[in-house]
Enzyme design. Structure first.
Site, PDB file in Angstrom:
ATOM      1  N   LYS A   1       0.828  -1.213   0.000  1.00  0.00           N
ATOM      2  CA  LYS A   1       0.000   0.000   0.000  1.00  0.00           C
ATOM      3  C   LYS A   1       0.858   1.257   0.000  1.00  0.00           C
ATOM      4  CE  LYS A   1      -4.396  -1.845   1.445  1.00  0.00           C
ATOM      5  NZ  LYS A   1      -5.568  -1.826   2.278  1.00  0.00           N
TER       6      LYS A   1
ATOM      7  N   LYS B   1      -6.696  -9.385  -5.727  1.00  0.00           N
ATOM      8  CA  LYS B   1      -7.805  -9.539  -4.776  1.00  0.00           C
ATOM      9  C   LYS B   1      -8.929  -8.529  -5.070  1.00  0.00           C
ATOM     10  CE  LYS B   1      -7.475  -7.618  -0.557  1.00  0.00           C
ATOM     11  NZ  LYS B   1      -8.198  -7.325   0.675  1.00  0.00           N
TER      12      LYS B   1
ATOM     13  N   LYS C   1     -12.640  -3.202  -2.102  1.00  0.00           N
ATOM     14  CA  LYS C   1     -13.715  -2.199  -2.140  1.00  0.00           C
ATOM     15  C   LYS C   1     -13.227  -0.823  -2.559  1.00  0.00           C
ATOM     16  CE  LYS C   1     -14.092  -2.666   2.653  1.00  0.00           C
ATOM     17  NZ  LYS C   1     -12.698  -2.719   3.115  1.00  0.00           N
TER      18      LYS C   1
HETATM   19  N1  AQP Z   1     -11.252 -10.268  -1.843  1.00  0.00           N
HETATM   20  C1  AQP Z   1     -11.367 -10.799  -0.629  1.00  0.00           C
HETATM   21  N2  AQP Z   1     -11.583 -12.114  -0.495  1.00  0.00           N
HETATM   22  C2  AQP Z   1     -11.717 -12.665   0.744  1.00  0.00           C
HETATM   23  N3  AQP Z   1     -11.648 -11.954   1.881  1.00  0.00           N
HETATM   24  C3  AQP Z   1     -11.441 -10.644   1.776  1.00  0.00           C
HETATM   25  N4  AQP Z   1     -11.315  -9.670   2.693  1.00  0.00           N
HETATM   26  C4  AQP Z   1     -11.116  -8.488   2.075  1.00  0.00           C
HETATM   27  N5  AQP Z   1     -11.097  -8.658   0.735  1.00  0.00           N
HETATM   28  C5  AQP Z   1     -11.288  -9.983   0.527  1.00  0.00           C
HETATM   29  C6  AQP Z   1     -11.413  -9.892   4.126  1.00  0.00           C
HETATM   30  O1  AQP Z   1     -12.403  -9.007   4.639  1.00  0.00           O
HETATM   31  C7  AQP Z   1     -12.023  -8.624   5.967  1.00  0.00           C
HETATM   32  C8  AQP Z   1     -12.108  -7.144   6.095  1.00  0.00           C
HETATM   33  O2  AQP Z   1     -11.134  -6.555   5.267  1.00  0.00           O
HETATM   34  P1  AQP Z   1     -10.889  -5.017   5.329  1.00  0.00           P
HETATM   35  O3  AQP Z   1     -11.979  -4.318   4.673  1.00  0.00           O
HETATM   36  O4  AQP Z   1     -10.671  -4.597   6.738  1.00  0.00           O
HETATM   37  O5  AQP Z   1      -9.508  -4.809   4.611  1.00  0.00           O
HETATM   38  P2  AQP Z   1      -8.979  -5.312   3.243  1.00  0.00           P
HETATM   39  O6  AQP Z   1      -8.532  -6.723   3.363  1.00  0.00           O
HETATM   40  O7  AQP Z   1      -7.933  -4.334   2.824  1.00  0.00           O
HETATM   41  O8  AQP Z   1     -10.250  -5.247   2.320  1.00  0.00           O
HETATM   42  P3  AQP Z   1     -10.441  -4.484   0.953  1.00  0.00           P
HETATM   43  O9  AQP Z   1     -11.855  -4.680   0.503  1.00  0.00           O
HETATM   44  O10 AQP Z   1      -9.362  -4.870  -0.011  1.00  0.00           O
HETATM   45  O11 AQP Z   1     -10.280  -2.988   1.402  1.00  0.00           O
HETATM   46  P4  AQP Z   1      -9.380  -1.874   0.778  1.00  0.00           P
HETATM   47  O12 AQP Z   1      -9.836  -1.739  -0.639  1.00  0.00           O
HETATM   48  O13 AQP Z   1      -9.675  -0.666   1.601  1.00  0.00           O
HETATM   49  O14 AQP Z   1      -7.957  -2.303   0.900  1.00  0.00           O
HETATM   50  C9  AQP Z   1     -10.627  -9.176   6.220  1.00  0.00           C
HETATM   51  O15 AQP Z   1     -10.760 -10.363   6.971  1.00  0.00           O
HETATM   52  C10 AQP Z   1     -10.124  -9.462   4.834  1.00  0.00           C
HETATM   53  O16 AQP Z   1      -9.171 -10.503   4.833  1.00  0.00           O
END
Ligand code: AQP
Length: 330
Positions: free
Chosen positions: A111, A198, A201
Site C-alpha cells: 500500500k 484480490k 472495495k
Molecule cells: N477479496 C477478498 N476475499 C476474501 N476476503 C477478503 N477480505 C477483504 N477482501 C477480501 C477480508 O475481509 C475482511 C475485512 O477486510 P478489510 O476491509 O478490513 O480490509 P482489506 O482486506 O484491505 O479489504 P479491501 O476490501 O481490499 O479494502 P481496501 O480496498 O480498503 O484495501 C478481512 O478479513 C479481509 O481478509
C-alpha cells in the site's frame, strides 16, 4: 466455546469479497461461540476521505452487518471509534513493537508503494501502525480466533509476536494468543476485471468488485463482463484459469457446495451458463441483504443495536485495559 472477532474497514462499501472472506465465516460460527464484529472506522482513516462520505459508509456498514444476519443476542456488533480502549491499547502496543517489524508487513509495503513512488512523504504513519491497532482490536477481548482473508494472516502472526513478547515481560497470562481462521479456497475472492488481484472495495474500477449495495441488475452485468479466458472449459485451476476459478469459488461459497461438486455441476456447460448461474446466486444474496438493509439504515432501531454493542464492548475492553495498565506500571 471460542471468542472470535473480525472487523471490516470502512474504506468503501462492503464487497462480496468481504462477505465471503469475513462475514460469512462469522455467521457460520455465530451459534456456538462468543462473537465480536466491529466496524473498523479508525482503520479507514488511513485512506483519506471526505467526512460526509466516511459517516455514510459507517452508517451503511452498520446496517449491512445486521442485514447479513448478525444476531445482537449472540454477536457484539460495535463501531471501533466508539470504544476508546482500542486506541489506548494501540499506543501501548506501538511502544512494544519495532519499526522494522511494521515496515516488513506485506500490506504496508504494497500500500505504501502504491501511495508514493517517490519517497515516504505521502504515506500516513497510520498505514505503518495499522497492525498494532488491529492487534489491540484482538487482544482487548482475549480472542481465540480471527476469521481473516489470506492478506491479513501476517498481521495475526505479528499480533501473536507482540502478545508473546509482552507476556514474557509482564506475566504470561496478560494476553491470549489468537489464531487466524481461514478457509484456503474462499479466503481470497478475486477482482472481476483482473482475477490475479484480490477484489477490493477501494478499487478505482467499479466493474472489478461487487458491492453488497449494488443493484442486482448491476451486479449481474459485472459478472457477465468479468474476465475469463478463451478456452470455454469450466475447470478449477486458479493459476491458469483465475477468472473461471474465481466464479466457481463464489458459487461454491454462496451455495455451500464443494468445489468438486460445483465443477461437476457445470461439466460440459459454457461460460455463459456459468456466469448466469453465478449471477443468480449473487443476486439472491444481494436482494435478501438489501431488503433488510432498507428497513434498518438510519433508524433508531439500528442506533439502539449499536449502543448495546458499544456498551458491552466498552465494559469488556475497559476491564482488560485496566489490567494491562496495572501490569505495565501505569
Ligand atoms: N477479496 C477478498 N476475499 C476474501 N476476503 C477478503 N477480505 C477483504 N477482501 C477480501 C477480508 O475481509 C475482511 C475485512 O477486510 P478489510 O476491509 O478490513 O480490509 P482489506 O482486506 O484491505 O479489504 P479491501 O476490501 O481490499 O479494502 P481496501 O480496498 O480498503 O484495501 C478481512 O478479513 C479481509 O481478509
Amino acid at each position: 466455546m471460542k471468542k472470535i472477532i473480525t472487523g471490516i474497514t470502512t474504506t468503501g462499501t462492503i464487497t462480496l469479497g468481504n462477505y465471503i472472506g469475513a462475514i460469512k465465516p462469522m455467521l457460520d460460527l455465530q451459534n456456538d461461540n462468543e462473537m465480536f464484529m466491529f466496524i473498523a472506522d479508525l482503520h479507514a482513516l488511513v485512506t483519506p476521505s471526505d467526512a460526509k462520505d466516511l459517516r455514510l459508509r459507517i452508517s451503511n456498514a452498520s446496517a449491512i452487518y445486521f442485514a447479513c444476519g448478525f444476531d445482537p443476542k449472540r454477536t457484539t456488533v460495535f463501531i471501533q471509534s466508539e470504544v476508546p480502549a482500542h486506541t489506548q491499547l494501540a499506543w501501548i502496543l506501538n511502544c512494544h513493537t519495532t519499526i522494522g517489524e511494521l515496515s516488513r508487513m506485506t500490506q504496508f509495503k504494497d500500500k505504501s508503494a502504491k501511495k508514493s513512488s517517490n519517497g515516504t512523504e505521502t504515506v500516513p504513519t497510520g498505514l505503518l501502525t495499522y497492525p498494532t491497532l488491529m492487534a489491540a482490536d484482538i487482544l482487548l477481548y482475549d480472542i481465540d480466533l480471527v476469521p481473516v482473508g489470506k492478506d491479513q494472516k501476517q498481521h495475526i502472526e505479528l499480533t501473536r509476536n507482540i502478545a508473546t513478547r509482552m507476556n514474557n515481560k509482564y506475566g504470561k497470562d496478560l494476553f491470549t494468543l489468537p489464531k487466524e481462521y481461514t478457509n484456503d479456497v474462499t479466503a481470497k475472492i478475486m477482482d472481476l476485471q483482473d482475477p490475479t488481484k484480490k477484489m477490493s472495495k477501494s478499487s478505482d474500477n467499479q466493474k472489478s468488485f461487487i458491492s453488497l449495495l449494488d443493484k442486482p441488475e448491476v451486479a449481474r452485468k459485472k459478472i457477465n463482463s468479468s474476465v475469463t479466458d478463451s478456452e470455454n472449459l469450466i475447470k478449477y485451476d486458479p493459476v491458469n484459469k483465475p477468472g473461471v476459478s474465481n466464479l466457481i469459488t463464489i458459487y461454491s461459497a454462496l451455495k455451500n457446495e464443494k468445489i468438486d461438486d460445483v465443477v461437476k455441476h457445470f461439466d460440459g456447460k459454457n461460460y455463459g451458463v456459468l456466469k448466469s448461474e453465478v449471477a443468480d446466486v449473487v443476486c439472491e444474496l444481494l436482494e435478501n441483504i438489501q431488503t433488510k438493509f432498507n428497513t434498518l439504515v438510519g433508524t433508531k432501531e439500528l442506533r439502539d443495536l449499536l449502543d448495546r454493542g458499544k456498551q458491552r464492548a466498552t465494559e469488556i475492553s475497559n476491564k482488560k485495559l485496566k489490567l494491562i495498565n496495572e501490569k505495565i506500571g501505569l
